[in-house]
Design an enzyme around this catalytic site. Structure first.
Site, PDB file in Angstrom:
ATOM      1  N   HIS A 141       0.825  -1.216   0.000  1.00 17.12           N
ATOM      2  CA  HIS A 141       0.000   0.000   0.000  1.00 17.12           C
ATOM      3  C   HIS A 141       0.858   1.264   0.000  1.00 17.12           C
ATOM      4  CE1 HIS A 141      -3.498  -2.521   1.053  1.00 17.12           C
ATOM      5  NE2 HIS A 141      -2.675  -3.117   1.915  1.00 17.12           N
ATOM      6  N   SER A 172      17.025  19.620 -17.177  1.00 17.20           N
ATOM      7  CA  SER A 172      15.898  20.500 -17.461  1.00 17.20           C
ATOM      8  C   SER A 172      16.350  21.629 -18.376  1.00 17.20           C
ATOM      9  CB  SER A 172      15.345  21.076 -16.162  1.00 17.20           C
ATOM     10  OG  SER A 172      14.462  22.144 -16.430  1.00 17.20           O
TER      11      SER A 172
END
Length: 450
Positions: free
Chosen positions: A180, A302
């Site tokens: 989970h 980037s």
């Protein structure tokens, strides 16, 4: 028969350009009005481009068909030899780039027949005896799928071998295990990596089953009704490296699209496991986890933020399944059809080829990408907190005679029974656990899949 040369093929290409146009279709009756250019372009679609991936297989199937025609006396041995020489020349010219499969032709099939007719004259017109473009495309697609699935299989095995090798070196590298997306129990990098290795073995085993199904020749079924010739179908299948024939001609026609779909489903299982692995990498490479660093060989920067180091390759690996899933949906939507050949099935080529190419490109990246990973051992170990040993503590009480359910409740309250992460890992002795990885079993299984 003259030897092939670049000059000869270049000259032939020019002659083709002068003498052949896509509207000169094979099936047109003499004196019939030609199809309007727009209609012909719509019918041909992208076939001539897509057939570049299929062309050598189409040549291979044509050679096998001609072998069958020679065996039953439809063509002479000398004619057969001339055909084979011409087709070998065409294959070499295509592979060397001196013969172009381009907009001059309706598709690869017509290019082969026009080449043979130009090269051999009247003899070349015999090549299509007892054959339809229906079984011609079935045959070249079958050979393509069989060959390309073998490439996918080897790429999958290559990735599995690197995963196992990497796991061997990280048997003692601890990390949190998650359910989970919450910290659950201590684990090791080896267990995590081998989870993907064994999953990929399942996928390769499925590939083997699909390749066994593909190992059947539709050649000789023609348009889906057989032909009034005693074609030696078993012999032509063997000539193409296929072990059996598809017996019923209707069944052969009905396999068009269906077999492509089966292949794509098999590819999707591989990429499903790749996606899960890529998802884990995406999480573990974040600053929030900081478990894994990837070398600059597989990351990008980037365009505006000099501080960024982006896992673009991992993200595209994660997205690759969408291409194959899209291909599956495209072919499934085509197959709401009656039996026999329908022209709709022409549109099954593009998704098959696109899905195959995307899968191969994705799997080919995995070995070097895996080797570019650095595991940050200290950060991974520090993320294992004391409450993650609660299950181990409960099982220790079970060994002392307590029922598991009572021990489960007591362990939530017990601050005295302390088990370390190292002890937790060392005690994980069930087969497949961190202290009993089962590496030998996995290696034996992998050897059996090759």
């Amino acid at each position: 028969m003259p030897n092939n040369s670049n000059d000869l093929n270049t000259k032939q290409n020019k002659e083709h350009t002068k003498t052949h146009h896509k509207n000169d279709v094979l099936w047109a009756a003499e004196g019939a009005q030609k199809l309007a250019p727009g209609v012909m372009a719509y019918l041909a679609g992208e076939d001539v481009v897509l057939d570049q991936a299929l062309f050598v297989y189409d040549i291979q199937g044509t050679q096998a068909h001609l072998q069958g025609l020679a065996q039953i006396g439809i063509i002479s041995e000398s004619e057969y030899a001339a055909f084979i020489d011409a087709l070998d020349e065409l294959k070499t010219a295509f592979e060397q780039g001196t013969f172009s499969l381009d907009e001059r032709f309706e598709d690869g099939h017509s290019a082969i027949e026009f080449y043979l007719t130009q090269k051999l004259g009247e003899v070349g017109k015999k090549a299509h005896t007892g054959r339809s473009r229906n079984d011609q495309v079935l045959t070249c697609l079958r050979l393509y799928m069989q060959d390309q699935m073998a490439v996918v299989k080897q790429l999958g095995i290559d990735a599995i071998e690197v995963l196992i090798e990497l796991a061997e070196g990280h048997q003692d590298t601890m990390m949190p295990g998650y359910t989970h997306l919450q910290r659950a129990m201590p684990n090791t990098v080896a267990v995590w990596l081998l989870g993907f290795a064994e999953s990929l073995m399942d996928d390769v085993q499925h590939l083997n089953s699909v390749m066994h199904l593909l190992d059947a020749s539709p050649l000789g079924t023609a348009a889906g009704f057989g032909v009034p010739l005693q074609l030696p179908r078993a012999e032509t299948a063997a000539a193409m490296g296929l072990s059996r024939v598809q017996i019923n001609p209707v069944s052969a026609q009905n396999s068009r699209g269906k077999y492509e779909l089966i292949c794509l489903h098999a590819l999707s299982y591989l990429l499903l496991d790749v996606r899960r692995f890529a998802w884990d990498l995406s999480l573990f490479m974040t600053s929030e986890f900081d478990f894994i660093q990837m070398g600059s060989s597989h990351t990008t920067g980037s365009s505006i933020m000099p501080n960024k180091n982006n896992p673009d390759v991992v993200e595209l690996l994660r997205a690759s399944l969408s291409v194959v899933d899209g291909a599956v949906q495209q072919i499934q939507s085509l197959l709401s059809l009656p039996s026999g050949y329908q022209r709709d099935l022409q549109l099954s080529k593009e998704p098959l080829i696109k899905g195959m190419q995307k899968t191969q490109a994705t799997l080919a990246l995995l070995p070097e990408l895996l080797q570019a990973l650095t595991f940050k051992k200290d950060q991974m170990k520090d993320a294992i907190t004391s409450e993650m040993m609660a299950t181990d503590q409960a099982l220790e009480k079970v060994k002392q005679g307590q029922s598991f359910r009572d021990a489960y409740l007591d362990s939530k309250q017990d601050d005295e029974l302390i088990i370390t992460a190292e002890q937790s890992i060392d005690q994980r002795v069930s087969l497949g656990g961190a202290a009993n990885l089962g590496l030998n079993f996995l290696r034996v299984r992998l050897e059996g899949l090759v």
